[in-house]
Design an enzyme around this catalytic site. Structure first.
Site, PDB file in Angstrom:
ATOM      1  N   TYR A  99      -6.532  24.706  15.462  1.00 48.91           N
ATOM      2  CA  TYR A  99      -7.147  23.502  14.890  1.00 48.91           C
ATOM      3  C   TYR A  99      -6.188  22.796  13.951  1.00 48.91           C
ATOM      4  CZ  TYR A  99     -11.814  24.746  16.523  1.00 48.91           C
ATOM      5  OH  TYR A  99     -12.903  25.029  17.311  1.00 48.91           O
ATOM      6  N   LEU A 109       2.378  19.155  16.627  1.00 48.94           N
ATOM      7  CA  LEU A 109       2.105  20.386  15.870  1.00 48.94           C
ATOM      8  C   LEU A 109       1.276  21.354  16.701  1.00 48.94           C
ATOM      9  CD1 LEU A 109       1.303  19.190  12.246  1.00 48.94           C
ATOM     10  CD2 LEU A 109       3.228  20.601  12.971  1.00 48.94           C
ATOM     11  N   ASN A 137     -14.746  19.288  25.545  1.00 51.66           N
ATOM     12  CA  ASN A 137     -13.618  18.963  24.655  1.00 51.66           C
ATOM     13  C   ASN A 137     -12.437  18.515  25.528  1.00 51.66           C
ATOM     14  OD1 ASN A 137     -11.719  18.733  22.650  1.00 51.66           O
ATOM     15  ND2 ASN A 137     -12.017  20.783  21.783  1.00 51.66           N
ATOM     16  N   TYR A 144      -4.122  21.465  26.936  1.00 54.65           N
ATOM     17  CA  TYR A 144      -3.783  22.778  27.503  1.00 54.65           C
ATOM     18  C   TYR A 144      -3.230  22.647  28.925  1.00 54.65           C
ATOM     19  CZ  TYR A 144      -6.616  24.539  23.607  1.00 54.65           C
ATOM     20  OH  TYR A 144      -7.123  24.804  22.362  1.00 54.65           O
TER      21      TYR A 144
HETATM   22  C1  COA Z   1      -5.899  20.133  20.557  1.00 54.36           C
HETATM   23  C2  COA Z   1      -4.811  20.045  19.486  1.00 54.36           C
HETATM   24  C3  COA Z   1      -4.491  21.438  18.950  1.00 54.36           C
HETATM   25  C4  COA Z   1      -3.540  19.456  20.138  1.00 54.36           C
HETATM   26  O1  COA Z   1      -2.515  19.362  19.177  1.00 54.36           O
HETATM   27  P1  COA Z   1      -1.723  17.999  18.929  1.00 54.36           P
HETATM   28  O2  COA Z   1      -0.746  18.260  17.839  1.00 54.36           O
HETATM   29  O3  COA Z   1      -2.707  16.902  18.716  1.00 54.36           O
HETATM   30  O4  COA Z   1      -0.985  17.769  20.307  1.00 54.36           O
HETATM   31  P2  COA Z   1       0.606  17.577  20.467  1.00 54.36           P
HETATM   32  O5  COA Z   1       1.023  16.398  19.673  1.00 54.36           O
HETATM   33  O6  COA Z   1       1.302  18.879  20.173  1.00 54.36           O
HETATM   34  O7  COA Z   1       0.723  17.273  22.008  1.00 54.36           O
HETATM   35  C5  COA Z   1       1.544  18.059  22.862  1.00 54.36           C
HETATM   36  C6  COA Z   1       1.558  17.454  24.224  1.00 54.36           C
HETATM   37  O8  COA Z   1       0.239  17.388  24.744  1.00 54.36           O
HETATM   38  C7  COA Z   1      -0.081  16.038  25.016  1.00 54.36           C
HETATM   39  N1  COA Z   1      -1.431  15.760  24.627  1.00 54.36           N
HETATM   40  C8  COA Z   1      -1.985  15.881  23.406  1.00 54.36           C
HETATM   41  N2  COA Z   1      -3.256  15.463  23.436  1.00 54.36           N
HETATM   42  C9  COA Z   1      -3.479  15.059  24.712  1.00 54.36           C
HETATM   43  C10 COA Z   1      -4.574  14.478  25.380  1.00 54.36           C
HETATM   44  N3  COA Z   1      -5.705  14.205  24.744  1.00 54.36           N
HETATM   45  N4  COA Z   1      -4.462  14.183  26.700  1.00 54.36           N
HETATM   46  C11 COA Z   1      -3.304  14.434  27.367  1.00 54.36           C
HETATM   47  N5  COA Z   1      -2.222  14.957  26.781  1.00 54.36           N
HETATM   48  C12 COA Z   1      -2.311  15.262  25.472  1.00 54.36           C
HETATM   49  C13 COA Z   1       0.850  15.208  24.181  1.00 54.36           C
HETATM   50  O9  COA Z   1       1.062  13.925  24.757  1.00 54.36           O
HETATM   51  C14 COA Z   1       2.092  16.026  24.204  1.00 54.36           C
HETATM   52  O10 COA Z   1       2.789  15.825  25.430  1.00 54.36           O
HETATM   53  P3  COA Z   1       4.300  15.332  25.420  1.00 54.36           P
HETATM   54  O11 COA Z   1       5.048  16.487  24.840  1.00 54.36           O
HETATM   55  O12 COA Z   1       4.606  15.088  26.847  1.00 54.36           O
HETATM   56  O13 COA Z   1       4.315  14.112  24.581  1.00 54.36           O
HETATM   57  C15 COA Z   1      -5.196  19.118  18.310  1.00 54.36           C
HETATM   58  O14 COA Z   1      -5.378  17.810  18.766  1.00 54.36           O
HETATM   59  C16 COA Z   1      -6.472  19.567  17.578  1.00 54.36           C
HETATM   60  O15 COA Z   1      -6.391  20.341  16.634  1.00 54.36           O
HETATM   61  N6  COA Z   1      -7.630  19.039  17.999  1.00 54.36           N
HETATM   62  C17 COA Z   1      -8.894  19.298  17.305  1.00 54.36           C
HETATM   63  C18 COA Z   1      -9.309  20.755  17.357  1.00 54.36           C
HETATM   64  C19 COA Z   1      -9.508  21.263  18.755  1.00 54.36           C
HETATM   65  O16 COA Z   1     -10.104  20.626  19.608  1.00 54.36           O
HETATM   66  N7  COA Z   1      -8.995  22.474  18.954  1.00 54.36           N
HETATM   67  C20 COA Z   1      -9.109  23.152  20.210  1.00 54.36           C
HETATM   68  C21 COA Z   1     -10.379  23.935  20.236  1.00 54.36           C
HETATM   69  S1  COA Z   1     -10.437  24.880  21.731  1.00 54.36           S
END
Ligand code: COA
Length: 176
Positions: A99, A109, A137, A144
């Site tokens: 998260y 991150l 979600n 992922y």
């Molecule tokens: C899910 C989460 C951990 C992702 O982390 P983030 O820091 O936002 O994502 P990143 O910036 O590391 O993204 C990494 C890659 O995934 C891609 N990505 C991120 N969100 C995306 C989305 N919604 N759709 C498609 N690709 C996505 C990014 O474009 C990036 O790809 P790239 O390297 O080609 O540019 C974060 O958004 C979060 O904490 N969300 C809320 C809590 C949550 O839902 N946790 C999961 C519970 S199961």
């Protein structure tokens, strides 16, 4: 100036910080799409100091904070062996929670935390990492999938009185 990113394993002395980041990120993520009652019930039952300090003391779980310029931006919880919420395969590691606060999302991150989880799993000689993600979600599911996780099963998750469906996704680890 470049941001200072720290990845810190915590123990029960950091319970208060964990309660704060868990509650803030869980609420930000799920309050818009779930009933207030279920949210309140989940937070009151699962994100208390008593519950989280017990989880922090579990020797088959590991918690890490990620800090950006000394501010807590998010956290990661890994489960090994019997602490895994399902599967319970000694060759696997469960990413139970990942998260980030909204202000820190979309800056790689999340990828940083997943890569840490992979690194730890490889060091422990595990074959794959897996996680459960709520079927609605979509943001997290796409994230992922982009990394290479594939769905292999599903399981139920209780949010308050509601039974929800979590997709179980896994990523096979390749030899370094
Ligand atoms: C899910 C989460 C951990 C992702 O982390 P983030 O820091 O936002 O994502 P990143 O910036 O590391 O993204 C990494 C890659 O995934 C891609 N990505 C991120 N969100 C995306 C989305 N919604 N759709 C498609 N690709 C996505 C990014 O474009 C990036 O790809 P790239 O390297 O080609 O540019 C974060 O958004 C979060 O904490 N969300 C809320 C809590 C949550 O839902 N946790 C999961 C519970 S199961």
């Amino acid at each position: 100036m470049e941001a200072l990113i720290e990845f810190i394993q915590i123990d029960s002395s950091a319970t208060e910080a964990l309660v704060a980041i868990s509650t803030e990120t869980f609420t930000e993520t799920f309050a818009p799409t779930n009933s207030a009652g279920s949210m309140a019930q989940y937070v009151a039952n699962n994100l208390t100091a008593t519950k989280l300090s017990k989880e922090l003391d579990c020797r088959d779980s590991a918690f890490y904070l990620v800090k950006v310029n000394s501010e807590v931006a998010g956290y990661l919880k890994l489960n090994f062996n019997e602490a895994q919420s399902d599967v319970k395969d000694a060759n696997a590691v469960e990413i139970e929670r990942i998260y980030l606060k909204r202000a820190f999302q979309g800056q790689k991150l999340g990828l940083f935390l997943i890569n840490k989880a992979i690194e730890i799993a490889k060091l422990e000689g595990k074959r794959y990492v897996w996680l459960g993600v709520w079927e609605h979600n979509h943001k997290a599911i796409s994230f992922y999938q982009k990394i290479g996780f594939v769905q292999f099963d599903s399981h139920e998750f209780k949010l308050g009185d509601e039974i929800q469906l979590d997709l179980m996704m896994k990523l096979e680890l390749k030899e370094a």
